[in-house]
Design an enzyme around this catalytic site. Structure first.
Site, PDB file in Angstrom:
ATOM      1  CE  LYS A   1      -1.902  -2.299   9.710  1.00 25.30           C
ATOM      2  NZ  LYS A   1      -3.037  -2.927   8.991  1.00 25.30           N
TER       3      LYS A   1
ATOM      4  CB  SER B   1      -2.131  -2.225   5.212  1.00 27.67           C
ATOM      5  OG  SER B   1      -2.977  -2.599   6.284  1.00 27.67           O
TER       6      SER B   1
ATOM      7  CB  SER C   1      -4.707  -5.219   6.112  1.00 26.30           C
ATOM      8  OG  SER C   1      -4.832  -4.418   4.971  1.00 26.30           O
TER       9      SER C   1
END
Lengths: 518, 98
Positions: free
Chosen positions: A83, A158, A182
């Site tokens: 990420k 997210s 997330s």
């Protein structure tokens, strides 16, 4: 395993075994993923940056070491996506924000160091809501990521880049971060697995901070065992993170081999089911409960009355901490710097304010302003102070619930994936996606989401969440792995819910040109 | 009841060093008023005697040995700077002109 393309469909554990047995090389495995990324990323937008050269160099190194007879870590040579919230030396790191466009960190996050030490080729950096603020990845400054199940829908957030990458077989494993859901909510809406470890269980050194008392790094994968394998690589004490727990990683891999649920007490959280949950989400949850019961688990209902206030407490605590953390983007030492329009010789303060307006998106501005307000003189006690007290009550609700149950369960998210654009102009509707995941962050306990099937009404995947007491992460892996096996038996095929996902390569017209371009 | 006016939002935005445009103020002010009204529901919870929780872990004063360890070179530290000069961050003026 006859063609390279087939390699991407293996689990990470199978990839590790195949590499160890010499059935294929890490270079072949990594190249297969890079090819699939080249084909599908133009459609999915799961990766913001792809590091073919770096990934293949790591793969070649692992292959050479293996050929030389060196004993390697279990996942050596298995590629991974990271990420874009974790600093990677030499690779762009943006956190999905315009303000960090083109920024190249001068050091690695501890988790990245650990991935490198374990020999995992890093394929690239995945898309995310700006500074991890969102539940859909639509708040990325670099465009939304699309859900491989339906390209018009969100992949969660997210960490939608990581969930889409894993669900579309662009990577077998990915790093996520979970501040209010997330990792778990994107896993639920893409038919993948995601785990948020106990707060402090994985180092956050070098990870871009959102809300420091809530943030936690964790694994994204397609199976519970794969998530556990990655958890073991990244977990454990780090002196560079003062909130890191100084204790061994819980025995998560061992736990993921569990199939025995006899006598286990499973608590259904009354406040996290029923009203507000989509019919197909509730139906799949109820089926999983029945499977657990038939496998010998004792099902009890628990009540956590203060959970009704968890969302409100979270949307005071998170913005307050975020407003402080994001003060570092001041246009002075790194990040975007722009001057205000029509001002000769602007002051540092004016440049700062203009740069932050230009560099941050709407959601980041909303939360910084909300947090600044909640912390401001005259409002502190009524907002931030009161939210911290409610947080105590939520943690006490969990303590009481874990007296009655070994693990707690709920649907991971109230609905399946919604359409891109549907909730963009309604922040409150967006926030409600995390109603079931937020309490765990407030209390610091671990949570795992795994697929429980697809909803009848829309054919989209549904997730079930398993929560365990702090530092008892192995429990959620044990229950998750057992339930995963029971569901696989029921579903047949490969046992994965992803069997039912439409072929995302169908209709990808860029395919031929991506092949030609190589 | 309105919790947060457009002027309040403009003021708080400046405290947070964000120079919002008029369009942004129009868009964000209504949303923020709604959000502040909604989070205010936590005051329905009677919690006078409840201790605040700032953090999930019972950790205090985590320290490390005061020893020199490897760190960034000046070039690395300045690599992302919008402007630099003489191995330092170069910033706009910090004092008023008068």
């Amino acid at each position: 395993m006859s063609t390279v393309t087939d390699l991407t469909s293996l689990t990470a554990a199978q990839m590790a075994d195949g590499l160890a047995a010499g059935e294929f090389t890490s270079v072949e495995l990594t190249q297969a993923h890079l090819d699939r990324i080249a084909l599908l990323n133009p459609v999915l937008n799961a990766f913001l940056h792809v590091d073919s050269e770096g990934a293949l160099a790591t793969a070649a190194d692992v292959d050479a070491r293996r050929a030389a007879g060196e004993e390697l870590p279990r996942l050596a040579g298995v590629p991974i996506a990271v990420k874009d919230i974790a600093c990677t030396q030499g690779l762009p790191t943006t956190a999905g924000s315009r303000t960090l466009e083109g920024w190249i960190p001068p050091y690695d996050a501890t988790i990245v160091t650990r991935l490198k030490e374990a020999g995992l080729p890093i394929l690239g950096k995945t898309n995310m809501d700006e500074f991890a603020m969102g539940s859909s990845t639509e708040h990325s400054a670099y465009g939304p990521t699309r859900n491989p199940w339906d390209l018009d829908r969100i992949p969660g957030g997210s960490g939608g880049g990581s969930s889409a990458a894993v669900a579309a077989f662009l990577a077998p494993l990915a790093i996520g971060s979970d501040t209010g859901g997330s990792i778990r909510q994107p896993a639920a809406v893409t038919g993948s697995v995601g785990a948020k470890p106990t707060y402090g269980g994985v180092s956050r050194y070098g990870v871009i901070a959102l809300a420091s008392s809530l943030d936690q790094i964790g694994p994204c994968a397609r199976t519970v065992t794969d998530a556990a394998l990655l958890h073991e690589v990244i977990g454990g004490h780090d002196p560079m993170d003062s909130t890191s727990i100084d204790a061994p990683v819980p025995p998560v891999v061992e736990a993921a081999a569990n199939r025995d649920l006899t006598g286990l007490r499973v608590g259904i959280v009354k406040e996290l089911t029923g009203d507000g949950y989509q019919a197909g989400v509730q139906a799949r949850f109820d089926e999983s409960v029945e499977l657990l019961r038939r496998a010998g688990a004792e099902i009890v209902e628990v009540s956590c009355p203060h959970f009704d206030y968890a969302m409100a407490a979270y949307y005071l605590i998170l913005p307050s901490e975020a407003s402080s953390n994001l003060a570092r983007y001041d246009a002075m030492r790194y990040g975007l710097r722009v001057g205000p329009d029509g001002v000769d010789s602007p002051s540092a303060e004016q440049v700062m304010a203009a740069s932050r307006d230009a560099g941050f998106g709407d959601e980041v501005k909303r939360r910084i302003i909300l947090g600044t307000y909640a912390l401001s003189s005259g409002y502190y006690d009524a907002y931030y102070g009161q939210a911290q007290k409610v947080r105590t009550l939520i943690a006490r609700d969990f303590e009481a619930a874990f007296e009655q149950a070994d693990v707690l369960i709920s649907p991971t998210a109230p609905t399946t994936a919604f359409r891109i654009g549907d909730k963009l102009e309604d922040p409150m509707a967006m926030y409600l996606n995390d109603v079931a995941t937020i309490p765990a962050n407030l209390a610091g306990i671990p949570g795992l989401s795994l697929p429980s099937g697809v909803a009848d009404e829309d054919g989209l995947p549904v997730g079930i969440q398993i929560l365990a007491p702090a530092t008892q992460d192995q429990r959620m892996y044990a229950v998750g792995a057992a339930l995963e096996a029971l569901l696989a038996e029921q579903w047949g095929g490969s046992g994965s819910v992803l069997d039912r996902a439409p072929d995302v390569t169908t209709g990808v017209t860029t395919g031929a040109s991506a092949e030609d371009a190589k | 009841m309105s919790a947060l006016s457009r002027d309040d939002v403009a003021h708080v935005a400046m405290l947070a060093r964000i120079q919002l445009t008029d369009d942004e103020l129009d868009r964000l002010a209504g949303q923020l008023d709604q959000i502040v009204g909604w989070v205010g529901q936590i005051n329905e919870v009677a919690a006078q005697d409840v201790p605040p929780m700032s953090h999930p872990l019972p950790l205090t004063n985590v320290t490390r040995a005061d020893e020199v360890r490897p760190s960034l070179t000046p070039e690395q530290a300045l690599a992302g700077a919008p402007a630099s000069a003489q191995q330092r961050f170069s910033v706009p003026r910090i004092l008023d002109e008068e």
